[in-house]
Scaffold this motif. Structure first.
Motif, PDB file in Angstrom:
ATOM      1  N   GLY A  75      -5.531  -1.408   5.093  1.00  0.00           N
ATOM      2  CA  GLY A  75      -4.139  -1.288   5.465  1.00  0.00           C
ATOM      3  C   GLY A  75      -3.523  -0.044   4.853  1.00  0.00           C
ATOM      4  O   GLY A  75      -3.700   0.231   3.667  1.00  0.00           O
ATOM      5  N   PHE A  76      -2.810   0.727   5.679  1.00  0.00           N
ATOM      6  CA  PHE A  76      -2.186   1.976   5.241  1.00  0.00           C
ATOM      7  C   PHE A  76      -0.839   1.643   4.615  1.00  0.00           C
ATOM      8  O   PHE A  76       0.087   1.224   5.308  1.00  0.00           O
ATOM      9  CB  PHE A  76      -2.014   2.902   6.450  1.00  0.00           C
ATOM     10  N   ARG A  77      -0.726   1.794   3.300  1.00  0.00           N
ATOM     11  CA  ARG A  77       0.488   1.444   2.567  1.00  0.00           C
ATOM     12  C   ARG A  77       1.080   2.694   1.915  1.00  0.00           C
ATOM     13  O   ARG A  77       0.349   3.578   1.452  1.00  0.00           O
ATOM     14  CB  ARG A  77       0.181   0.405   1.484  1.00  0.00           C
ATOM     15  N   ARG A  78       2.390   2.715   1.853  1.00  0.00           N
ATOM     16  CA  ARG A  78       3.061   3.893   1.294  1.00  0.00           C
ATOM     17  C   ARG A  78       2.622   4.172  -0.138  1.00  0.00           C
ATOM     18  O   ARG A  78       2.497   5.325  -0.545  1.00  0.00           O
ATOM     19  CB  ARG A  78       4.585   3.703   1.341  1.00  0.00           C
ATOM     20  N   GLU A  79       2.383   3.096  -0.880  1.00  0.00           N
ATOM     21  CA  GLU A  79       1.973   3.261  -2.280  1.00  0.00           C
ATOM     22  C   GLU A  79       0.638   3.987  -2.410  1.00  0.00           C
ATOM     23  O   GLU A  79       0.337   4.564  -3.463  1.00  0.00           O
ATOM     24  CB  GLU A  79       1.861   1.894  -2.961  1.00  0.00           C
ATOM     25  N   LEU A  80      -0.162   3.938  -1.373  1.00  0.00           N
ATOM     26  CA  LEU A  80      -1.496   4.525  -1.431  1.00  0.00           C
ATOM     27  C   LEU A  80      -1.543   5.979  -0.948  1.00  0.00           C
ATOM     28  O   LEU A  80      -2.567   6.653  -1.105  1.00  0.00           O
ATOM     29  CB  LEU A  80      -2.474   3.698  -0.583  1.00  0.00           C
ATOM     30  N   ILE A  81      -0.457   6.460  -0.370  1.00  0.00           N
ATOM     31  CA  ILE A  81      -0.484   7.792   0.239  1.00  0.00           C
ATOM     32  C   ILE A  81      -0.862   8.897  -0.752  1.00  0.00           C
ATOM     33  O   ILE A  81      -1.711   9.749  -0.432  1.00  0.00           O
ATOM     34  CB  ILE A  81       0.855   8.104   0.941  1.00  0.00           C
ATOM     35  N   PRO A  82      -0.296   8.927  -1.970  1.00  0.00           N
ATOM     36  CA  PRO A  82      -0.692  10.007  -2.891  1.00  0.00           C
ATOM     37  C   PRO A  82      -2.199  10.023  -3.158  1.00  0.00           C
ATOM     38  O   PRO A  82      -2.825  11.094  -3.152  1.00  0.00           O
ATOM     39  CB  PRO A  82       0.104   9.695  -4.162  1.00  0.00           C
ATOM     40  N   ALA A  83      -2.785   8.845  -3.389  1.00  0.00           N
ATOM     41  CA  ALA A  83      -4.221   8.794  -3.649  1.00  0.00           C
ATOM     42  C   ALA A  83      -5.016   9.183  -2.404  1.00  0.00           C
ATOM     43  O   ALA A  83      -6.044   9.867  -2.501  1.00  0.00           O
ATOM     44  CB  ALA A  83      -4.618   7.399  -4.119  1.00  0.00           C
TER      45      ALA A  83
ATOM     46  N   ARG B  61      -4.019  -5.878   2.152  1.00  0.00           N
ATOM     47  CA  ARG B  61      -3.443  -6.038   0.812  1.00  0.00           C
ATOM     48  C   ARG B  61      -2.006  -5.549   0.875  1.00  0.00           C
ATOM     49  O   ARG B  61      -1.745  -4.347   0.951  1.00  0.00           O
ATOM     50  CB  ARG B  61      -4.255  -5.248  -0.226  1.00  0.00           C
ATOM     51  N   ASP B  62      -1.067  -6.492   0.865  1.00  0.00           N
ATOM     52  CA  ASP B  62       0.343  -6.159   1.063  1.00  0.00           C
ATOM     53  C   ASP B  62       1.181  -6.235  -0.202  1.00  0.00           C
ATOM     54  O   ASP B  62       2.265  -5.660  -0.260  1.00  0.00           O
ATOM     55  CB  ASP B  62       0.952  -7.102   2.104  1.00  0.00           C
ATOM     56  N   PHE B  63       0.699  -6.985  -1.216  1.00  0.00           N
ATOM     57  CA  PHE B  63       1.455  -7.153  -2.458  1.00  0.00           C
ATOM     58  C   PHE B  63       0.503  -7.000  -3.638  1.00  0.00           C
ATOM     59  O   PHE B  63      -0.712  -7.118  -3.504  1.00  0.00           O
ATOM     60  CB  PHE B  63       2.131  -8.521  -2.498  1.00  0.00           C
ATOM     61  N   ASN B  64       1.097  -6.744  -4.823  1.00  0.00           N
ATOM     62  CA  ASN B  64       0.273  -6.535  -6.020  1.00  0.00           C
ATOM     63  C   ASN B  64      -0.849  -5.537  -5.713  1.00  0.00           C
ATOM     64  O   ASN B  64      -2.022  -5.793  -6.011  1.00  0.00           O
ATOM     65  CB  ASN B  64      -0.330  -7.858  -6.498  1.00  0.00           C
ATOM     66  N   ILE B  65      -0.474  -4.429  -5.136  1.00  0.00           N
ATOM     67  CA  ILE B  65      -1.471  -3.463  -4.661  1.00  0.00           C
ATOM     68  C   ILE B  65      -2.077  -2.719  -5.843  1.00  0.00           C
ATOM     69  O   ILE B  65      -1.369  -2.022  -6.578  1.00  0.00           O
ATOM     70  CB  ILE B  65      -0.842  -2.476  -3.663  1.00  0.00           C
TER      71      ILE B  65
END
Length: 283
Positions: free
Chosen positions: A12-20, A249-253
């Motif tokens: 799942g593409f999550r905003r929190e993961l964009i930098p990595a 994975r939507d929470f506690n990423i």
């Protein structure tokens, strides 16, 4: 158009993961998934970031709020926005939940549709309308739910099969949802998996959940996948063959490298089951 390989593992593409992810997309990730409702009207830096990734990697869309079983009319305004979004990002594949989440307002949960012949025809007609508006074949996901369907003339598995045939659409098989419902509603998850129509399975989900009580599991997508669900995925591949499978994975990423370990595990399991399987046009 190119086809996403059947043995494909996604995240799942999550905003929190964009930098990595900007620093480098791990080889284990073959494709990404997004909820269109979270991105349709988004501009600025995040909107540009999404374009960079959709231009380089396959994406699928998994909707959150279509409410296919609702008594309220279909939200055609939303559907037309989704179609424009899919076209803009060259995303060919869209799935939604076989449930409902709204009436005169959003109910903030996925509720079971009555398992009746009348509901089969009602939902199937709405699915055909959705496919006409989106100009795409869609897939419906078996949903997790916490109360029994208010009316049941048939089993959940029979209801799912009947809707897929009547609507002539495909199945998005969520393996964790099968496990969750098997605990909450006391049925055999293997038998449920076996009852699903192989020829319509085009996509799968894996996820973690929360144990509220001994016989109540909440589908949170906020924890690691547990061993019984991994085992159920293996059984699913054994029965139906391999299909593209995504880790939700939507929470506690956690950090990307931790998520990648689970995506890698999906890929490793897929290598063991390379028999007849099904894929879809991803982009």
């Amino acid at each position: 158009m190119e086809f996403l390989p059947r043995a494909s593992a996604g995240l799942g593409f999550r905003r929190e993961l964009i930098p990595a992810l900007k620093a480098g997309v791990p080889d284990a990730i073959d494709f990404f998934e997004i909820a269109p409702e979270n991105w349709i009207d988004l501009g600025g830096i995040l909107g540009r970031d999404l374009c960079v990734f959709t231009e380089r990697y396959p994406f699928v869309c998994h909707g959150l709020s279509l409410s296919i079983g609702s008594p309220a009319p279909l939200d055609e305004v939303l559907l037309k926005k989704i179609r424009r979004f899919l076209d803009r990002h060259q995303i060919r594949f869209y799935t939604e939940h076989l449930s409902y989440c709204s009436d005169d307002g959003h109910l903030y949960d996925l509720l079971p549709i009555p398992f009746t012949e009348e509901a089969v025809k009602y939902v199937a007609a709405r699915v055909r309308s959705v496919q006409n508006i989106l100009e795409r074949r869609i897939a419906l996901e078996n949903a997790s739910f916490y109360v029994q369907a208010p009316i049941a003339e048939m089993s959940e598995a029979d209801f799912i099969r009947a809707v897929l045939v009547e609507a002539d659409c495909d199945l998005h098989l969520d393996v964790n949802n099968v496990y969750v419902n098997s605990i909450n509603h006391a049925y055999d998850p293997i038998e449920f998996i076996r009852a699903m129509p192989t020829e319509r399975i085009v996509y799968m989900h894996m996820a973690g959940h929360y144990n509220e009580a001994e016989n109540l599991i909440i589908d949170t997508h906020g924890a690691d996948v547990i061993d019984p669900v991994w085992s159920l995925l293996e059984q699913t591949y054994h029965i139906h063959g391999v299909a593209p499978t995504l880790l939700e994975r939507d929470f506690n990423i956690p950090p990307l490298h931790e998520l990648v370990r689970e995506v890698e595990r999906i890929g490793l399991i897929q290598t063991r089951y390379r028999g007849p399987s099904h894929g879809y046009a991803a982009s």
